[in-house]
Design a protein around this motif. Structure first.
Motif, PDB file in Angstrom:
ATOM      1  N   SER A 172       0.833  -1.208   0.000  1.00  0.00           N
ATOM      2  CA  SER A 172       0.000   0.000   0.000  1.00  0.00           C
ATOM      3  C   SER A 172       0.865   1.255   0.000  1.00  0.00           C
ATOM      4  O   SER A 172       0.501   2.271  -0.607  1.00  0.00           O
ATOM      5  N   TYR A 173       2.004   1.182   0.653  1.00  0.00           N
ATOM      6  CA  TYR A 173       2.942   2.312   0.612  1.00  0.00           C
ATOM      7  C   TYR A 173       3.433   2.531  -0.824  1.00  0.00           C
ATOM      8  O   TYR A 173       3.524   3.671  -1.289  1.00  0.00           O
ATOM      9  N   ARG A 174       3.731   1.444  -1.525  1.00  0.00           N
ATOM     10  CA  ARG A 174       4.172   1.566  -2.920  1.00  0.00           C
ATOM     11  C   ARG A 174       3.059   2.149  -3.784  1.00  0.00           C
ATOM     12  O   ARG A 174       3.324   2.912  -4.723  1.00  0.00           O
ATOM     13  N   ASN A 175       1.811   1.771  -3.503  1.00  0.00           N
ATOM     14  CA  ASN A 175       0.695   2.362  -4.242  1.00  0.00           C
ATOM     15  C   ASN A 175       0.669   3.869  -4.057  1.00  0.00           C
ATOM     16  O   ASN A 175       0.508   4.631  -5.016  1.00  0.00           O
ATOM     17  N   LEU A 176       0.811   4.316  -2.808  1.00  0.00           N
ATOM     18  CA  LEU A 176       0.804   5.749  -2.528  1.00  0.00           C
ATOM     19  C   LEU A 176       1.926   6.457  -3.278  1.00  0.00           C
ATOM     20  O   LEU A 176       1.721   7.530  -3.872  1.00  0.00           O
ATOM     21  N   VAL A 177       3.110   5.865  -3.280  1.00  0.00           N
ATOM     22  CA  VAL A 177       4.249   6.465  -3.989  1.00  0.00           C
ATOM     23  C   VAL A 177       3.954   6.555  -5.485  1.00  0.00           C
ATOM     24  O   VAL A 177       4.248   7.564  -6.143  1.00  0.00           O
ATOM     25  N   ALA A 178       3.353   5.489  -6.039  1.00  0.00           N
ATOM     26  CA  ALA A 178       3.011   5.495  -7.467  1.00  0.00           C
ATOM     27  C   ALA A 178       2.046   6.622  -7.799  1.00  0.00           C
ATOM     28  O   ALA A 178       2.215   7.337  -8.803  1.00  0.00           O
ATOM     29  N   TRP A 179       1.032   6.809  -6.954  1.00  0.00           N
ATOM     30  CA  TRP A 179       0.055   7.879  -7.208  1.00  0.00           C
ATOM     31  C   TRP A 179       0.708   9.251  -7.132  1.00  0.00           C
ATOM     32  O   TRP A 179       0.434  10.118  -7.959  1.00  0.00           O
ATOM     33  N   LEU A 180       1.560   9.458  -6.136  1.00  0.00           N
ATOM     34  CA  LEU A 180       2.175  10.768  -5.963  1.00  0.00           C
ATOM     35  C   LEU A 180       3.098  11.112  -7.125  1.00  0.00           C
ATOM     36  O   LEU A 180       3.073  12.243  -7.637  1.00  0.00           O
ATOM     37  N   TYR A 181       3.911  10.144  -7.546  1.00  0.00           N
ATOM     38  CA  TYR A 181       4.822  10.419  -8.655  1.00  0.00           C
ATOM     39  C   TYR A 181       4.070  10.529  -9.972  1.00  0.00           C
ATOM     40  O   TYR A 181       4.393  11.357 -10.830  1.00  0.00           O
ATOM     41  N   GLY A 182       3.061   9.650 -10.158  1.00  0.00           N
ATOM     42  CA  GLY A 182       2.318   9.664 -11.414  1.00  0.00           C
ATOM     43  C   GLY A 182       1.469  10.911 -11.566  1.00  0.00           C
ATOM     44  O   GLY A 182       1.561  11.626 -12.580  1.00  0.00           O
TER      45      GLY A 182
END
Length: 265
Positions: A172-182
Motif C-alpha cells: 500500500s505504501y508503494r501504491n501511494l508512492v506510485a500515485w504521488l509520482y504519477g
C-alpha cells in the motif's frame, strides 16, 4: 532451562544438485530456519517445496504478517533474536531505513542478478507491480468499468474501494508512492500529486482492510488496490476477482530478502 534453538550445521559442499530450473549448492544442512515474510501463500509454497527437495533435513518456519508488524517484532527482539531471515517487503525505495536489522550477505549469484543492492544487504528476487483488483460482477451491477487509477474516483465506487494501511503495508505504501509520482508528473510533493491522493482516500472512504482478495471476491468491496502476484494467484485459484493493470501510470519496484543481524541459525 529454556531449550536452545536448533542450529543449522554446514559441512563442505559436494557436487551441485540440480532441479528443473535452478542449481542448488549441495551442502549437508540440518536444523531449522525462521523466516519472517510478507509474501503470499503461493510464493511461500514455491520456496518451501523447492527448499525441501534440495535440503530435506532443514525445517523452514515462516511467520507471515505485514511489514510494519514484522519490523516491530525485529526491533523488540534485538538482543534476543528469533528470526534468521526476512523474505519480502524490503524494497529499493526504502533506502537504508531498515538496515540496522540486517547483515550484509555475499550472494554467490549476485553477478547474475539484474538489480544489485549497493549496500550488499538486500538480495532482490522479484519486481513488485501495483494492480487494481475488482470483482467483475459488482462492477457490472454498478454499471462501471475500471481501467485506471482515476476510474476508482467514479461516484458509484465511493466507499467501495479497499486498501491496506500504507503505514504498515509495504504494497500500500508503494501504491501511494506510485500515485504521488504519477499524478505529480514526477514531483511527489506537487499540489496535483496530493490532490490525487486526497481523491483516492475519498474513494476509499477512510477504510482499510487486511484480507483484500476475500473481501473483494465476497462483494464487500467493488475493487481494491493490491499487488500483482497475490492478485494473480487468487484469480488463478478461482476467486471472483480480476487483475487490472492501470493504464494511466504505475510503479515497478525491486523487492528483496535479507539475513537478520544476529540470526541464531
Amino acid at each position: 532451562a529454556a531449550e536452545e534453538p536448533a542450529s543449522t550445521t554446514t559441512e563442505a559442499p559436494a557436487e551441485s544438485a540440480e532441479t528443473d530450473e535452478f542449481t542448488w549448492r549441495d551442502y549437508d544442512l540440518s536444523g531449522e530456519i525462521t523466516i519472517y515474510t510478507t509474501q503470499s501463500e503461493n510464493q511461500i509454497s514455491i520456496i518451501e517445496d523447492a527448499f525441501a527437495e534440495a535440503y530435506p533435513d532443514v525445517t523452514l518456519n515462516f511467520v507471515n504478517d505485514n511489514t510494519g508488524t514484522l519490523i516491530t517484532r525485529l526491533d523488540a527482539e534485538q538482543g534476543n533474536v528469533v528470526a534468521d531471515a526476512f523474505f519480502g517487503a524490503l524494497g529499493q525505495m526504502d533506502g537504508t531505513k531498515y538496515h540496522q536489522y540486517f547483515d550484509t550477505y555475499d550472494n554467490i549469484y549476485v553477478d547474475e542478478c539484474f538489480m544489485k543492492d549497493p549496500y550488499g544487504i538486500y538480495n532482490y528476487f522479484t519486481i513488485a507491480v501495483n494492480v487494481i483488483m475488482p470483482n467483475p460482477d459488482v462492477l457490472a451491477e454498478l454499471g462501471v468499468e475500471v481501467n485506471s487509477w482515476a476510474d476508482l474516483f467514479q461516484p458509484e465506487l465511493k466507499g467501495m474501494v479497499g486498501n491496506m494501511n500504507p503505514n504498515t503495508s509495504s504494497s500500500s505504501y508503494r501504491n501511494l508512492v506510485a500515485w504521488l509520482y504519477g499524478a505529480g508528473n514526477g514531483d511527489p510533493m506537487s499540489d496535483d500529486a496530493w490532490a490525487f491522493a486526497a481523491d483516492m482516500m475519498s474513494a476509499m472512504d477512510g477504510q482499510y482492510g487486511t484480507n483484500l482478495p476475500t473481501a473483494v471476491a465476497n462483494g464487500e468491496w467493488a475493487a481494491a488496490v493490491f499487488y500483482e502476484d497475490s492478485a494473480l494467484a487468487n484469480q488463478h485459484d478461482g476467486m471472483n476477482i480480476v487483475t487490472v493493470y492501470p493504464d494511466d501510470y504505475n510503479l515497478a519496484c525491486f523487492i528483496g530478502c535479507a539475513v537478520v543481524k544476529g540470526a541464531p541459525n
